[in-house]
Design a protein around this motif. Structure first.
Motif, mmCIF file in Angstrom:
data_model
loop_
_atom_site.group_PDB
_atom_site.id
_atom_site.type_symbol
_atom_site.label_atom_id
_atom_site.label_comp_id
_atom_site.label_asym_id
_atom_site.label_seq_id
_atom_site.Cartn_x
_atom_site.Cartn_y
_atom_site.Cartn_z
ATOM 1 N N GLY A 396 34.535 49.311 55.328
ATOM 2 C CA GLY A 396 34.350 47.915 54.936
ATOM 3 C C GLY A 396 34.732 47.675 53.492
ATOM 4 N N ASN A 397 34.362 48.594 52.607
ATOM 5 C CA ASN A 397 34.742 48.462 51.196
ATOM 6 C C ASN A 397 36.252 48.533 51.022
ATOM 7 O OD1 ASN A 397 32.483 47.936 49.638
ATOM 8 N ND2 ASN A 397 31.867 50.070 49.516
ATOM 9 N N TYR A 398 36.881 49.392 51.808
ATOM 10 C CA TYR A 398 38.346 49.510 51.720
ATOM 11 C C TYR A 398 39.008 48.178 52.078
ATOM 12 C CZ TYR A 398 43.112 50.743 53.044
ATOM 13 O OH TYR A 398 44.481 50.770 53.171
ATOM 14 N N TYR A 399 38.565 47.558 53.177
ATOM 15 C CA TYR A 399 39.150 46.272 53.563
ATOM 16 C C TYR A 399 38.809 45.179 52.558
ATOM 17 C CZ TYR A 399 40.848 47.973 58.048
ATOM 18 O OH TYR A 399 41.542 48.651 59.016
ATOM 19 N N SER A 400 37.623 45.266 51.966
ATOM 20 C CA SER A 400 37.249 44.283 50.952
ATOM 21 C C SER A 400 38.170 44.379 49.745
ATOM 22 C CB SER A 400 35.798 44.506 50.528
ATOM 23 O OG SER A 400 35.429 43.600 49.509
ATOM 24 N N LEU A 401 38.488 45.618 49.338
ATOM 25 C CA LEU A 401 39.387 45.808 48.195
ATOM 26 C C LEU A 401 40.783 45.276 48.502
ATOM 27 C CD1 LEU A 401 39.331 46.958 45.340
ATOM 28 C CD2 LEU A 401 40.046 49.150 46.256
ATOM 29 N N LYS A 402 41.148 45.269 49.788
ATOM 30 C CA LYS A 402 42.438 44.704 50.198
ATOM 31 C C LYS A 402 42.349 43.197 50.422
ATOM 32 C CE LYS A 402 44.954 46.758 53.255
ATOM 33 N NZ LYS A 402 45.334 47.336 54.577
ATOM 34 N N SER A 403 41.158 42.621 50.142
ATOM 35 C CA SER A 403 40.903 41.178 50.321
ATOM 36 C C SER A 403 40.974 40.754 51.786
ATOM 37 C CB SER A 403 41.875 40.329 49.493
ATOM 38 O OG SER A 403 41.677 40.588 48.120
ATOM 39 N N GLU A 404 40.740 41.697 52.704
ATOM 40 C CA GLU A 404 40.646 41.366 54.132
ATOM 41 C C GLU A 404 39.159 41.247 54.471
ATOM 42 O OE1 GLU A 404 43.026 43.794 56.736
ATOM 43 O OE2 GLU A 404 44.524 44.149 55.175
ATOM 44 N N HIS A 405 38.580 40.115 54.078
ATOM 45 C CA HIS A 405 37.125 39.971 54.117
ATOM 46 C C HIS A 405 36.574 39.883 55.545
ATOM 47 C CE1 HIS A 405 37.312 39.604 49.828
ATOM 48 N NE2 HIS A 405 38.095 38.539 49.904
ATOM 49 N N GLU A 406 37.345 39.317 56.466
ATOM 50 C CA GLU A 406 36.857 39.246 57.855
ATOM 51 C C GLU A 406 36.693 40.646 58.444
ATOM 52 O OE1 GLU A 406 39.359 37.548 56.673
ATOM 53 O OE2 GLU A 406 38.794 35.428 56.847
ATOM 54 N N LYS A 407 37.678 41.524 58.182
ATOM 55 C CA LYS A 407 37.585 42.898 58.681
ATOM 56 C C LYS A 407 36.431 43.635 58.011
ATOM 57 C CE LYS A 407 42.211 44.051 60.357
ATOM 58 N NZ LYS A 407 43.365 44.983 60.197
ATOM 59 N N ALA A 408 36.231 43.370 56.709
ATOM 60 C CA ALA A 408 35.129 44.013 55.988
ATOM 61 C C ALA A 408 33.793 43.632 56.610
ATOM 62 C CB ALA A 408 35.171 43.619 54.510
ATOM 63 N N VAL A 409 33.620 42.344 56.892
ATOM 64 C CA VAL A 409 32.374 41.886 57.515
ATOM 65 C C VAL A 409 32.179 42.547 58.871
ATOM 66 C CG1 VAL A 409 31.274 39.894 58.611
ATOM 67 C CG2 VAL A 409 32.205 39.675 56.311
ATOM 68 N N MET A 410 33.260 42.722 59.630
ATOM 69 C CA MET A 410 33.163 43.357 60.949
ATOM 70 C C MET A 410 32.603 44.778 60.822
ATOM 71 S SD MET A 410 36.211 44.111 63.692
ATOM 72 C CE MET A 410 36.872 45.508 62.773
ATOM 73 N N TYR A 411 33.069 45.518 59.812
ATOM 74 C CA TYR A 411 32.592 46.898 59.651
ATOM 75 C C TYR A 411 31.167 46.947 59.112
ATOM 76 C CZ TYR A 411 36.821 49.283 61.044
ATOM 77 O OH TYR A 411 37.849 49.789 61.790
ATOM 78 N N PHE A 412 30.804 46.009 58.234
ATOM 79 C CA PHE A 412 29.420 45.987 57.747
ATOM 80 C C PHE A 412 28.463 45.620 58.890
ATOM 81 C CE2 PHE A 412 31.432 44.910 53.456
ATOM 82 C CZ PHE A 412 31.442 46.241 53.085
ATOM 83 N N ARG A 413 28.894 44.720 59.763
ATOM 84 C CA ARG A 413 28.081 44.390 60.946
ATOM 85 C C ARG A 413 27.923 45.614 61.852
ATOM 86 N NH1 ARG A 413 27.098 39.404 63.242
ATOM 87 N NH2 ARG A 413 27.459 37.603 61.912
#
Length: 681
Positions: A396-413
């Motif tokens: 999730g942090n990796y996707y957040s750093l890439k500014s792909e916030h929807e994917k980040a939220v999916m992994y945190f969920r």
């Protein structure tokens, strides 16, 4: 607390940790067993300094497992009961290991129908009152009547403590499993306080009756610590924290090497004051020292005493990944990300499949903007175990750093689906919702984070940010103050408090808070110097300029000018006398006075921009150079000098502005005014 480091101590420590690992594993407390086994493996070898590794050794000199004097059951009655129940215990444990918790409990206790609601609607509100177990002995316990009409306090059959613990622990986990099943999706309509573990009230009543009967029989001092631990956990789940603390302290006295009890006790401590209050009640042994270091790290106390204690422990456990992680997190809380990253890298090299605390490492790499390293550890974690909460947070942090916030939220969920109490995922998901402008979802995520851990400064700060976005400054101020109370030496917290006060028109209180931010910056620099930093004095030009502007709003132009001068001095690195900005440290009003507790501050978002451009040293002095803020201060001072007839100063400052290339048109107009006044004068 000093550590007595002798060969006899090491031998006893080895026995104790071996005993803890075996007994925790027997009772299916696998995390505690893992911790004890890892500490045992990292223990310094006996005769480490005077034995040649290649020389032949007499194997009989090394005590083997069966010779461990702590493995034997000390109580003959318990030994007799355990012997009789041996086969049944094997059966029950096999059911537990296959996650058949109700079936496990039924081996020793009368089977009951699971207390689960068959309706799809929310549970009856009345059932929520039974969530909280009785507070100690203040309420009359609900006893069950025996066949002869007499009242029986203890509802359980005569069992060994070992078998009773396994049965009740299985019942507790069965209730937790059903609660998670009823909750369904993360942040869904049933998520939150609506679903409860329905086994808790019966477990609390039953254990209360069992302990009461033991007290009456004079057997209170013959406990093993496991049932005391379980009772403490149940009381803690029922929000009866005072009683939970009492039973957990009793558990660590009876069974000091059970790490799970120490962890639960740590969750009860919300501040350093809480830690100081219970220190005298704890057993005086090495586990208390380990606990103290762990609590200090959780409370963000990167002090000399903490580092000293950690160093002493590392001489005894030189290869302990747990202690290395504590040190890395201390550096992380002190914003020494490079050093923290190096330690986590070493841990990963020595133990590439270890996922514990890897989410913290990913936070560090996120703040550092180290995308290739973050991608690498995401691959390593995924290859090791794709369905661990830590792995999901790293990805999730990796996707957040890439500014792909929807994917980040999916992994945190996904992390929270695996473990609803995984703190990092709640907080990080809140950050992502802030980025996605979904303020209400962010608020709910942060609220769940502080429900899990009240010491999480990032969640309190995030709540403040969310309410500030909604222009609800009063709420934002409350949450910012909570964050500042957790980390009084973090300037960002006080800057946020000051900003809120300014928006609410409470200018004097805003000035006090911003001055506190300057003081916090000074402490922050000193703390950094203790752990390898440069020891620079930090004065933030932006904060100084804000204070000056607020004094101007109050009509106090003399003070405004003084702070504008101070802002300008940061270009060359000159530090003003401390009296100019520390005098308000003791002037906090009642709303700020609760911020004296040392703990944690500052959101993970925004950390990257702090602590670089505004640092300076005394010898040699490094200033910020010309910035937009210092140029604003120069322009203000030029106008102020012109108004007060100091034409030389006004001309000099305007000339500097022309050289800087900032506010050039304003500067030229000022120079024309100066020339006109000189010609006219």
């Amino acid at each position: 607390m000093a550590v007595n480091f002798t060969e006899e101590n090491i031998r006893e420590l080895r026995f104790r940790l071996e005993d803890a690992a075996i007994k925790s594993s027997e009772r299916c407390l696998y995390q505690s067993a893992k911790w004890a086994a890892e500490m045992l493996d990292s223990l310094i070898p006996l005769n480490d300094y005077d034995t040649d590794p290649d020389s032949p050794m007499d194997i009989t000199e090394t005590p083997a497992g069966p010779q461990n004097p702590y493995l034997a059951v000390q109580d003959p009655l318990e030994a007799s009961l355990e012997s009789k129940e041996a086969y049944k215990y094997l059966l029950a444990k096999s059911y537990f290991d296959t996650r058949e918790y109700d079936r496990c409990a039924a081996v020793f206790l009368p089977p009951t129908i699971s207390p689960i609601s068959l309706s799809t609607t929310s549970p009856n509100p009345k059932s929520r009152h039974s969530l909280t177990p009785q507070k100690g002995k203040t309420k009359a316990p609900q006893f069950t009547a025996g066949k002869d009409g007499s009242v029986t306090r203890n509802p359980y059959p005569k069992l060994s403590q070992k078998s009773l613990f396994l049965a009740l622990y299985a019942k507790y986990l069965a209730g937790e499993k059903r609660k998670d099943e009823e909750t369904e999706m993360v942040l869904g309509p049933a998520d939150g306080g609506m679903t409860v573990n329905r086994e808790l009230p019966d477990l609390a009543r039953g254990l209360d009756g069992w302990f009461t009967e033991r007290d009456e029989q004079g057997l209170a001092d013959r406990g093993q610590g496991w049932l005391e631990y379980l009772y403490g956990v149940i009381l803690l789940k029922g929000r009866n924290e005072a009683e939970a603390k009492k039973w957990l302290i009793r558990s660590v006295h009876l069974n000091p090497f059970h790490w799970g009890a120490w962890q639960e006790l740590n969750d009860l401590l919300a501040s350093t004051e809480d830690l100081k209050q219970i220190v005298d009640d704890l057993p005086q042994n090495i586990m208390t020292l380990i606990f103290h270091v762990h609590c200090s790290q959780e409370l963000y106390q990167a002090t000399e005493d903490t580092y000293q204690s950690l160093s002493e422990l590392e001489t005894i456990f030189p290869t302990s990944a747990f202690l290395k992680t504590q040190k890395a997190l201390l550096y992380y809380h002190s914003k020494d990300f490079e050093e923290a990253s190096h330690i986590f890298t070493d841990i990963l090299i020595s133990s590439p499949h270890r996922l514990d605390s890897l989410d913290h490492y990913s936070n560090i790499l996120y703040v550092m903007g180290a995308r290739p390293q973050l991608a690498f550890i995401a691959q390593v974690a995924t290859a090791t175990d794709k369905f661990r909460p830590e792995t999901c947070c790293v990805v999730g942090n990796y996707y957040s750093l890439k500014s792909e916030h929807e994917k980040a939220v999916m992994y945190f969920r996904r992390a929270l689906t695996l473990d609803r109490n995984f703190l990092s995922a709640w907080t990080l998901m809140g950050h992502e919702y802030i980025e996605m402008k979904n303020t209400h979802a962010a608020i709910e995520s942060y609220r769940r984070a502080v429900d899990v851990n009240r010491k999480d400064y990032r969640a309190w700060y995030g709540l403040g940010q969310a309410y500030e976005v909604l222009d609800m400054s009063f709420y934002a101020l409350f949450y910012y103050q909570r964050a500042a109370a957790l980390r009084p030496y973090d300037p960002k917290m006080w800057q946020a408090v000051g900003s809120c006060y300014a928006k609410m028109g409470r200018i004097e209180q805003s000035i006090k808070a911003l001055k506190r931010a300057l003081v916090a910056g000074s402490y922050y620099a000193e703390d950094a110097s203790q752990i390898g930093g440069a020891g620079r004095k930090i004065l933030d030009p932006e904060t100084l300029h804000q204070i000056a502007t607020l004094y101007e709003r109050l009509g106090d132009e003399e003070e405004a000018a003084a702070y504008m001068e101070l802002t300008l001095q940061q270009e060359t690195g000159h530090v003003a006398p401390e009296d100019d900005y520390t005098s308000s440290d003791n002037e906090n009003d009642d709303e700020q006075s609760n911020a004296g507790t040392e703990t944690k501050g500052r959101s993970r978002r925004g950390q990257q921009s702090f602590g670089t451009s505004n640092e300076e040293e005394e010898e040699p002095m490094y200033g910020t150079g010309v910035t937009a803020t210092t140029s604003k201060a120069r322009l203000w001072l030029a106008r102020w000098a012109l108004r007060h007839g100091d034409l030389e100063r006004a001309d000099q400052l305007a000339g500097e502005l022309c050289q800087d290339g900032v506010e050039v048109e304003e500067a030229k107009a000022l120079m024309r005014d100066v020339r006109a006044r000189r010609e006219g004068g």
